[in-house]
Write a protein that holds these residues in place. Structure first.
Motif, short mmCIF file in Angstrom:
data_model
loop_
_atom_site.label_atom_id
_atom_site.label_comp_id
_atom_site.label_asym_id
_atom_site.label_seq_id
_atom_site.Cartn_x
_atom_site.Cartn_y
_atom_site.Cartn_z
N VAL A 29 0.85 -1.19 0.00
CA VAL A 29 0.00 0.00 0.00
C VAL A 29 0.88 1.24 0.00
O VAL A 29 1.96 1.25 0.58
CB VAL A 29 -0.98 0.05 1.20
CG1 VAL A 29 -1.99 -1.08 1.11
CG2 VAL A 29 -0.24 -0.02 2.52
N ASP A 30 0.39 2.29 -0.66
CA ASP A 30 1.15 3.53 -0.69
C ASP A 30 0.85 4.37 0.55
O ASP A 30 0.07 3.95 1.42
CB ASP A 30 0.92 4.31 -1.99
CG ASP A 30 -0.48 4.87 -2.15
OD1 ASP A 30 -1.24 4.91 -1.17
OD2 ASP A 30 -0.81 5.29 -3.27
N SER A 31 1.43 5.54 0.63
CA SER A 31 1.28 6.39 1.82
C SER A 31 -0.15 6.87 2.03
O SER A 31 -0.52 7.27 3.13
CB SER A 31 2.23 7.59 1.74
OG SER A 31 1.91 8.36 0.59
N VAL A 37 -0.19 -3.68 -6.72
CA VAL A 37 0.25 -5.06 -6.91
C VAL A 37 1.41 -5.07 -7.91
O VAL A 37 1.33 -4.46 -8.97
CB VAL A 37 -0.90 -5.94 -7.44
CG1 VAL A 37 -0.42 -7.36 -7.68
CG2 VAL A 37 -2.06 -5.92 -6.46
N THR A 38 2.49 -5.75 -7.52
CA THR A 38 3.69 -5.83 -8.34
C THR A 38 3.94 -7.28 -8.74
O THR A 38 4.02 -8.14 -7.86
CB THR A 38 4.91 -5.31 -7.56
OG1 THR A 38 4.66 -3.97 -7.13
CG2 THR A 38 6.16 -5.35 -8.40
N PRO A 39 4.08 -7.58 -10.03
CA PRO A 39 4.46 -8.94 -10.40
C PRO A 39 5.96 -9.13 -10.17
O PRO A 39 6.77 -8.27 -10.55
CB PRO A 39 4.12 -9.00 -11.90
CG PRO A 39 4.16 -7.58 -12.35
CD PRO A 39 3.82 -6.72 -11.18
N VAL A 40 6.33 -10.23 -9.50
CA VAL A 40 7.73 -10.50 -9.21
C VAL A 40 8.01 -11.96 -9.57
O VAL A 40 7.35 -12.87 -9.05
CB VAL A 40 8.06 -10.25 -7.72
CG1 VAL A 40 9.49 -10.65 -7.41
CG2 VAL A 40 7.82 -8.79 -7.36
N GLY A 41 8.97 -12.17 -10.45
CA GLY A 41 9.29 -13.53 -10.88
C GLY A 41 10.38 -14.19 -10.08
O GLY A 41 10.64 -15.37 -10.23
N THR A 42 11.03 -13.42 -9.22
CA THR A 42 12.18 -13.95 -8.49
C THR A 42 11.90 -13.98 -6.99
O THR A 42 12.61 -13.39 -6.19
CB THR A 42 13.44 -13.12 -8.78
OG1 THR A 42 13.15 -11.74 -8.46
CG2 THR A 42 13.85 -13.25 -10.24
N TYR A 57 13.50 -4.12 -10.76
CA TYR A 57 12.31 -3.65 -11.46
C TYR A 57 11.12 -3.47 -10.50
O TYR A 57 9.97 -3.65 -10.90
CB TYR A 57 11.90 -4.60 -12.59
CG TYR A 57 13.04 -5.01 -13.48
CD1 TYR A 57 13.74 -4.05 -14.21
CD2 TYR A 57 13.45 -6.33 -13.57
CE1 TYR A 57 14.80 -4.41 -15.02
CE2 TYR A 57 14.50 -6.70 -14.38
CZ TYR A 57 15.18 -5.74 -15.10
OH TYR A 57 16.22 -6.09 -15.90
N THR A 58 11.37 -3.16 -9.26
CA THR A 58 10.29 -3.05 -8.27
C THR A 58 10.38 -1.73 -7.50
O THR A 58 10.17 -1.69 -6.29
CB THR A 58 10.36 -4.22 -7.27
OG1 THR A 58 11.63 -4.19 -6.61
CG2 THR A 58 10.16 -5.56 -7.94
N SER A 59 10.64 -0.65 -8.18
CA SER A 59 10.87 0.63 -7.49
C SER A 59 9.65 1.12 -6.71
O SER A 59 9.77 1.62 -5.59
CB SER A 59 11.34 1.71 -8.47
OG SER A 59 10.38 1.89 -9.49
N THR A 60 8.44 0.95 -7.26
CA THR A 60 7.24 1.38 -6.54
C THR A 60 7.03 0.52 -5.31
O THR A 60 6.73 1.03 -4.22
CB THR A 60 6.01 1.33 -7.46
OG1 THR A 60 6.23 2.22 -8.56
CG2 THR A 60 4.75 1.76 -6.73
N LEU A 65 7.29 -0.29 0.65
CA LEU A 65 7.79 -1.10 1.76
C LEU A 65 8.66 -0.28 2.72
O LEU A 65 8.70 -0.58 3.91
CB LEU A 65 8.56 -2.31 1.25
CG LEU A 65 7.72 -3.31 0.45
CD1 LEU A 65 8.59 -4.47 -0.01
CD2 LEU A 65 6.54 -3.79 1.26
N ASN A 66 9.32 0.73 2.20
CA ASN A 66 10.11 1.60 3.09
C ASN A 66 9.21 2.36 4.04
O ASN A 66 9.59 2.67 5.17
CB ASN A 66 10.97 2.56 2.28
CG ASN A 66 12.12 1.83 1.60
OD1 ASN A 66 12.56 0.77 2.04
ND2 ASN A 66 12.61 2.40 0.52
N ALA A 67 7.98 2.65 3.62
CA ALA A 67 7.02 3.37 4.47
C ALA A 67 6.14 2.42 5.28
O ALA A 67 5.78 2.71 6.41
CB ALA A 67 6.15 4.29 3.61
#
Length: 167
Positions: A29-31, A37-42, A57-60, A65-67
């Motif tokens: 979730v954003d601030s 939702v982010t697709p992650v293959g790894t 490739y997961t900057s957003t 997650l930092n927040a």
């Protein structure tokens, strides 16, 4: 249902999901509280109710997650054979999907073992130009500690699966 008592079955669902789709969905979730939702293959699970993913490739997702480090990872088995057989038989032979809830840790350098695991995973595509461009620069991961799970449910065809643990 207890996460630790179902971990082997959860790992099986995640493995089948990875084989059939090649990726997972990681929700954050954003601030302002909006889901993303982010697709992650790894993404990989360990034996100890934790997992990790390569932060490429997961900057957003990283900003969110930092927040707020809370995440939901979803894996679904999309194998055509799995679904065809399930529809023909009128029941699933195994759970079709799972949602894992947890907390992501800070970004860190990947270990040699983690780098070896991802290299093995993407090896079949590395001989292609696009594969080399996409999967040749992994260096950082985030750990995720899982605290609970929820099955993806289709109750009519899976009443025999994911039995609740007596309290």
């Amino acid at each position: 249902m207890k996460l630790d008592e179902n971990w082997d079955q959860i790992r099986d669902v995640v493995s089948r999901g990875k084989r059939s789709t090649g990726h997972f969905a990681i929700a954050s979730v954003d601030s302002r509280g909006r889901p993303h939702v982010t697709p992650v293959g790894t993404f990989f699970l360990r034996d100890d109710l934790t997992g990790f993913y390569f932060e490429q490739y997961t900057s957003t997702l990283a900003q969110h997650l930092n927040a707020n480090p809370q995440v939901c990872v979803m894996a679904v088995d999309r194998s055509s054979w799995f679904w065809l057989r399930s529809l023909l038989e009128g029941r699933f032979s195994a759970p079709p999907g799972v949602r894992l809830y947890g907390t992501a840790g800070a970004r860190r350098l990947a270990t040699a073992a983690e780098l070896e695991l991802v290299a093995k995973t993407v090896k079949p595509a590395r001989w292609l130009k696009g594969g080399r461009l996409l999967w040749s620069d992994f260096s950082h991961v985030r750990d995720i500690s899982f605290t609970e799970f929820r099955p993806v449910r289709y109750p009519v065809m899976m009443s025999h699966l994911w039995q609740p643990t007596p309290e």
